[in-house]
Write an enzyme that holds these catalytic residues in place. Sequence first.
Site, PDB file in Angstrom:
ATOM      1  N   GLU A 291      52.111  51.121  31.241  1.00  0.00           N
ATOM      2  CA  GLU A 291      52.288  51.804  29.958  1.00  0.00           C
ATOM      3  C   GLU A 291      52.202  53.324  30.117  1.00  0.00           C
ATOM      4  O   GLU A 291      52.909  54.069  29.440  1.00  0.00           O
ATOM      5  CB  GLU A 291      51.218  51.315  28.974  1.00  0.00           C
ATOM      6  CG  GLU A 291      51.431  49.865  28.572  1.00  0.00           C
ATOM      7  CD  GLU A 291      50.154  49.142  28.219  1.00  0.00           C
ATOM      8  OE1 GLU A 291      49.313  48.937  29.124  1.00  0.00           O
ATOM      9  OE2 GLU A 291      49.990  48.765  27.048  1.00  0.00           O
TER      10      GLU A 291
ATOM     11  N   MET B 182      38.057  37.265  32.221  1.00  0.00           N
ATOM     12  CA  MET B 182      38.640  36.055  32.801  1.00  0.00           C
ATOM     13  C   MET B 182      38.118  35.803  34.217  1.00  0.00           C
ATOM     14  O   MET B 182      37.851  34.663  34.589  1.00  0.00           O
ATOM     15  CB  MET B 182      40.166  36.167  32.793  1.00  0.00           C
ATOM     16  CG  MET B 182      40.868  34.936  33.262  1.00  0.00           C
ATOM     17  SD  MET B 182      40.473  33.468  32.288  1.00  0.00           S
ATOM     18  CE  MET B 182      41.777  33.464  31.060  1.00  0.00           C
TER      19      MET B 182
ATOM     20  N   HIS C 264      51.699  46.213  21.789  1.00  0.00           N
ATOM     21  CA  HIS C 264      51.960  46.183  23.236  1.00  0.00           C
ATOM     22  C   HIS C 264      53.398  46.608  23.541  1.00  0.00           C
ATOM     23  O   HIS C 264      53.954  46.248  24.580  1.00  0.00           O
ATOM     24  CB  HIS C 264      51.717  44.778  23.845  1.00  0.00           C
ATOM     25  CG  HIS C 264      50.270  44.414  23.956  1.00  0.00           C
ATOM     26  ND1 HIS C 264      49.810  43.139  23.758  1.00  0.00           N
ATOM     27  CD2 HIS C 264      49.185  45.153  24.267  1.00  0.00           C
ATOM     28  CE1 HIS C 264      48.498  43.108  23.920  1.00  0.00           C
ATOM     29  NE2 HIS C 264      48.089  44.326  24.228  1.00  0.00           N
TER      30      HIS C 264
ATOM     31  N   ARG D 144      49.530  57.415  23.684  1.00  0.00           N
ATOM     32  CA  ARG D 144      49.781  56.107  23.097  1.00  0.00           C
ATOM     33  C   ARG D 144      49.237  56.177  21.664  1.00  0.00           C
ATOM     34  O   ARG D 144      48.056  56.484  21.459  1.00  0.00           O
ATOM     35  CB  ARG D 144      49.023  55.059  23.891  1.00  0.00           C
ATOM     36  CG  ARG D 144      49.170  53.684  23.332  1.00  0.00           C
ATOM     37  CD  ARG D 144      48.270  52.748  24.105  1.00  0.00           C
ATOM     38  NE  ARG D 144      48.626  51.377  23.847  1.00  0.00           N
ATOM     39  CZ  ARG D 144      48.165  50.365  24.556  1.00  0.00           C
ATOM     40  NH1 ARG D 144      47.350  50.584  25.569  1.00  0.00           N
ATOM     41  NH2 ARG D 144      48.505  49.145  24.268  1.00  0.00           N
TER      42      ARG D 144
HETATM   43  P1  ADP Z   1      43.207  45.858  29.056  1.00  0.00           P
HETATM   44  O1  ADP Z   1      43.839  45.052  27.974  1.00  0.00           O
HETATM   45  O2  ADP Z   1      41.817  46.325  28.718  1.00  0.00           O
HETATM   46  O3  ADP Z   1      44.080  46.926  29.681  1.00  0.00           O
HETATM   47  P2  ADP Z   1      43.641  44.433  31.567  1.00  0.00           P
HETATM   48  O4  ADP Z   1      45.109  44.376  31.455  1.00  0.00           O
HETATM   49  O5  ADP Z   1      43.046  45.292  32.635  1.00  0.00           O
HETATM   50  O6  ADP Z   1      42.940  44.772  30.198  1.00  0.00           O
HETATM   51  O7  ADP Z   1      43.119  42.927  31.797  1.00  0.00           O
HETATM   52  C1  ADP Z   1      41.760  42.636  31.887  1.00  0.00           C
HETATM   53  C2  ADP Z   1      41.630  41.139  32.152  1.00  0.00           C
HETATM   54  O8  ADP Z   1      42.271  40.851  33.390  1.00  0.00           O
HETATM   55  C3  ADP Z   1      40.185  40.670  32.266  1.00  0.00           C
HETATM   56  O9  ADP Z   1      40.002  39.453  31.580  1.00  0.00           O
HETATM   57  C4  ADP Z   1      40.042  40.452  33.752  1.00  0.00           C
HETATM   58  O10 ADP Z   1      39.081  39.465  34.070  1.00  0.00           O
HETATM   59  C5  ADP Z   1      41.435  39.958  34.091  1.00  0.00           C
HETATM   60  N1  ADP Z   1      41.643  39.969  35.543  1.00  0.00           N
HETATM   61  C6  ADP Z   1      41.620  41.021  36.383  1.00  0.00           C
HETATM   62  N2  ADP Z   1      41.756  40.608  37.668  1.00  0.00           N
HETATM   63  C7  ADP Z   1      41.860  39.253  37.620  1.00  0.00           C
HETATM   64  C8  ADP Z   1      42.012  38.220  38.602  1.00  0.00           C
HETATM   65  N3  ADP Z   1      42.071  38.511  39.894  1.00  0.00           N
HETATM   66  N4  ADP Z   1      42.097  36.938  38.166  1.00  0.00           N
HETATM   67  C9  ADP Z   1      42.033  36.647  36.861  1.00  0.00           C
HETATM   68  N5  ADP Z   1      41.881  37.553  35.895  1.00  0.00           N
HETATM   69  C10 ADP Z   1      41.785  38.836  36.262  1.00  0.00           C
END
Ligand code: ADP
Length: 400
Positions: free
Chosen positions: A380, A285, A182, A94
């Site tokens: 991705e 979150m 993205h 990436r």
């Molecule tokens: P990145 O951009 O680092 O790849 P991710 O796509 O893994 O991140 O997203 C991370 C976010 O997803 C965090 O804010 C995490 O709290 C949220 N997240 C993961 N599981 C849940 C869930 N069950 N409910 C709400 N938010 C979630």
Amino acid sequence: MKAVVSLNSGSSSIKFALYTLDASRPPELSASGKIEGIGIAPRLTARTVAGETLVDRAWPDGGASLTHSDLLKDLFDWAASHLDGREVIAIGHRVVHGGTEFAEPRLVDEALLGALDKLCPLAPLHQPHNLAAIRAINTLQPGLPQVACFDTAFHHDKPALATRLAIPRALHDQGIRRYGFHGLSYEYIAGRLAEIDPGLAKGRVIAAHLGNGASLCAMLDGKSIDTTMGFTALDGLMMGTRCGSIDPGAVLHLQTQMEMSAAEVETLLYKQSGLLGVSGLSSDMRALLASDAPEAEEAIALFAWRAAREVGALLASLGGLDGLVFTAGIGENGPDIRSRICGRLAWLGIEIDELANAGNGPLISLPDSRVKVLVIPTNEERMIATHTLKLVGREHETAR
Ligand code: ADP
């Protein structure tokens, strides 16, 4: 049998996925994982598709002095043993920025690296690490084909107006324009949507990539025509630690009246804002949803309102809406957040089926909803592996 590797190299982490290639089947995920804590206390972890831990390794002396290059070598040593004799035929990366020139993934050579070096000032927090990993592998495994997959590429052909910031045109010509990011995620989603609902994929769709980084993409017939991220990945939605769109006057105020240095402002906007800044508690979150603090609730409410508001902006670019797709960590796993965002868009004719919203999707809207709402997990790494194979030659896929 052969294999390809997808890599996503950041400042303090390297995420990877190993795919095995067998006959004419699509690449099969064999393991995925990451090295986190680079420069402090690195840790290598990898899992199978089923979630079984394959490796969980820390370095005995802490490993603070280990460089990306040292750790990539350790990763390849581990991967070689995991792959048990399969030959890695290519590595896909990436790469955050392809600038105005690169609209497609490219096989890496010295000329490409030189051109991508010139884009580092446009993405100083990411691009240098992406390129350093490519160079490290060139040294570790000379001759191994590498492919650069750009996060900007999917947005490359959006209408000219959507590339412009309202600043003097000479600056636009110098590259200060809206690119969008993205892209690998949106390209994957566009492809999956075409499989799940081909009719909808031809229509007006907004994809919401809501992870630590977050953005929206307006797609017409599977192509990006507008997106919320712009010159940098700081623009648009409120994110985990990034502010999203902000009055540029506030940034000037921080510097001129509050005498913050450019570096301090950068840290504030990239690392201390968003969910973390507004809640004062966490950028995560899940942690905010679990908290009773009013500040956590306010951060969540702001996140949802900002997302719905930006959907409104993209509606103007699309001229209406047929489908809304949620993806990435929050989009895939946060029914509460999906529900809040869709609730704010009810005037559009969006009606969520709360039972479906609590389940696995993909369709989470009611049959009568004027706009279909779906949840589609992004991938991705698979997109990178697919592009890599395409460029390196599918004949490898069948070779044993
Ligand atoms: P990145 O951009 O680092 O790849 P991710 O796509 O893994 O991140 O997203 C991370 C976010 O997803 C965090 O804010 C995490 O709290 C949220 N997240 C993961 N599981 C849940 C869930 N069950 N409910 C709400 N938010 C979630």
